[in-house]
Design an enzyme around this catalytic site. Structure first.
Site, PDB file in Angstrom:
ATOM      1  N   LEU A 142      -4.734 -42.102  11.706  1.00 23.08           N
ATOM      2  CA  LEU A 142      -4.603 -41.407  10.417  1.00 23.08           C
ATOM      3  C   LEU A 142      -5.142 -42.175   9.214  1.00 23.08           C
ATOM      4  O   LEU A 142      -4.992 -41.749   8.089  1.00 23.08           O
ATOM      5  CB  LEU A 142      -3.120 -41.066  10.197  1.00 23.08           C
ATOM      6  CG  LEU A 142      -2.535 -40.128  11.254  1.00 23.08           C
ATOM      7  CD1 LEU A 142      -1.050 -39.888  10.995  1.00 23.08           C
ATOM      8  CD2 LEU A 142      -3.277 -38.786  11.280  1.00 23.08           C
ATOM      9  N   HIS A 172     -10.219 -33.523  15.692  1.00 26.80           N
ATOM     10  CA  HIS A 172      -9.396 -32.899  14.663  1.00 26.80           C
ATOM     11  C   HIS A 172      -8.945 -31.540  15.204  1.00 26.80           C
ATOM     12  O   HIS A 172      -9.756 -30.811  15.772  1.00 26.80           O
ATOM     13  CB  HIS A 172     -10.214 -32.745  13.365  1.00 26.80           C
ATOM     14  CG  HIS A 172      -9.444 -32.123  12.260  1.00 26.80           C
ATOM     15  ND1 HIS A 172      -8.551 -32.827  11.497  1.00 26.80           N
ATOM     16  CD2 HIS A 172      -9.396 -30.844  11.830  1.00 26.80           C
ATOM     17  CE1 HIS A 172      -7.992 -32.004  10.612  1.00 26.80           C
ATOM     18  NE2 HIS A 172      -8.490 -30.803  10.802  1.00 26.80           N
TER      19      HIS A 172
HETATM   20  C1  GRF Z   1      -3.496 -34.221  17.607  1.00 32.01           C
HETATM   21  O1  GRF Z   1      -3.421 -32.884  17.169  1.00 32.01           O
HETATM   22  C2  GRF Z   1      -4.780 -34.832  17.118  1.00 32.01           C
HETATM   23  O2  GRF Z   1      -5.850 -33.910  17.045  1.00 32.01           O
HETATM   24  C3  GRF Z   1      -4.396 -35.257  15.745  1.00 32.01           C
HETATM   25  O3  GRF Z   1      -3.144 -35.878  15.941  1.00 32.01           O
HETATM   26  C4  GRF Z   1      -2.425 -35.080  16.906  1.00 32.01           C
HETATM   27  C5  GRF Z   1      -1.670 -35.970  17.858  1.00 32.01           C
HETATM   28  O4  GRF Z   1      -2.601 -36.645  18.627  1.00 32.01           O
HETATM   29  N1  GRF Z   1      -5.383 -36.109  15.176  1.00 32.01           N
HETATM   30  P1  GRF Z   1      -2.122 -37.687  19.792  1.00 32.01           P
HETATM   31  O5  GRF Z   1      -1.075 -36.987  20.638  1.00 32.01           O
HETATM   32  O6  GRF Z   1      -1.527 -38.892  19.073  1.00 32.01           O
HETATM   33  O7  GRF Z   1      -3.370 -37.997  20.565  1.00 32.01           O
END
Ligand code: GRF
Length: 208
Positions: A89, A108
């Site tokens: 993030l 995304h």
């Molecule tokens: C997912 O929807 C991804 O696309 C977004 O964060 C969410 C969780 O991802 N960027 P993850 O389970 O940590 O891979």
């Protein structure tokens, strides 16, 4: 090929790429994981598989984190070919983007450019999609540039939005497609089946 995966949360995308690598679908090895939260699920999973975890960036509550130049040097040391952001993030520093030009991917959970950019992450994306009345959403994998979610699009998968969907229902349906899409795209990346159109758009060649 040697892969670095960046995570901030549960790491389900990281796990699905790791499984695809172990099954031999992805001809690449995840040799290091980078996270901004050493306690997140993705970092836990990495430790359980004896994959080294690097903390980035250095912040007041993560003072042991690496600086951007330390991170670039460490990734070079691991001889990383591609960087995969998977639920990470934080912004990627310009120094890393320049060092790994066209070799950093992000996933995304919407059909970019719709519902992308700063502020659109995790459940916020799916809440906005449901509230908009959009009939379709999906997953997008794109090259990373110095902004959030604005790099060249590499692959997309469409997911229907059902009339009685909650944001959680949609998130679950999109996440399943994310896992499938990322494993396929990373497999193409490791097999050097990405070609560049004259206008700079990256295209995936299908397996002959
Ligand atoms: C997912 O929807 C991804 O696309 C977004 O964060 C969410 C969780 O991802 N960027 P993850 O389970 O940590 O891979």
């Amino acid at each position: 090929k040697k892969l670095a995966v960046f995570v901030s949360g549960g790491g389900s995308n990281f796990r699905s790429i790791h499984e695809a690598s172990l099954e031999g679908l992805v001809h690449g090895e995840i040799v290091v994981v980078v996270t901004n939260k050493s306690s997140c699920g993705g970092a836990e999973y990495a430790r359980s598989k004896n994959i080294p975890v690097l903390l980035f960036p250095k912040t007041k509550d993560e003072p042991h984190g690496l600086s951007a130049s330390e991170l670039v040097a460490t990734l070079r040391h691991f001889e990383i070919d591609f960087i995969l952001l998977a639920g990470y993030l934080k912004l990627i520093p310009l120094e890393l983007i320049q060092a790994y030009s066209k070799c950093i991917l992000n996933i995304h959970p919407s059909l970019l450019p719709a519902f992308g950019g700063k502020g659109y992450y995790g459940m916020k994306v799916h809440k906005a999609v449901v509230n908009s009345g959009a009939r379709f959403s999906g997953a997008t994998i794109h090259l990373v540039d110095e902004h959030f979610d604005t790099g060249r699009i590499l692959a997309q998968r469409v997911v229907p939005v059902l009339s009685n969907d909650s944001a959680e229902d949609l998130a679950a349906r999109v996440l399943k497609e994310e896992h499938r899409l990322y494993a396929e795209v990373v497999a193409a990346l490791c097999d050097e089946r990405i070609i560049w159109r004259s206008d700079g758009v990256p295209l995936i060649q299908s397996k002959e």
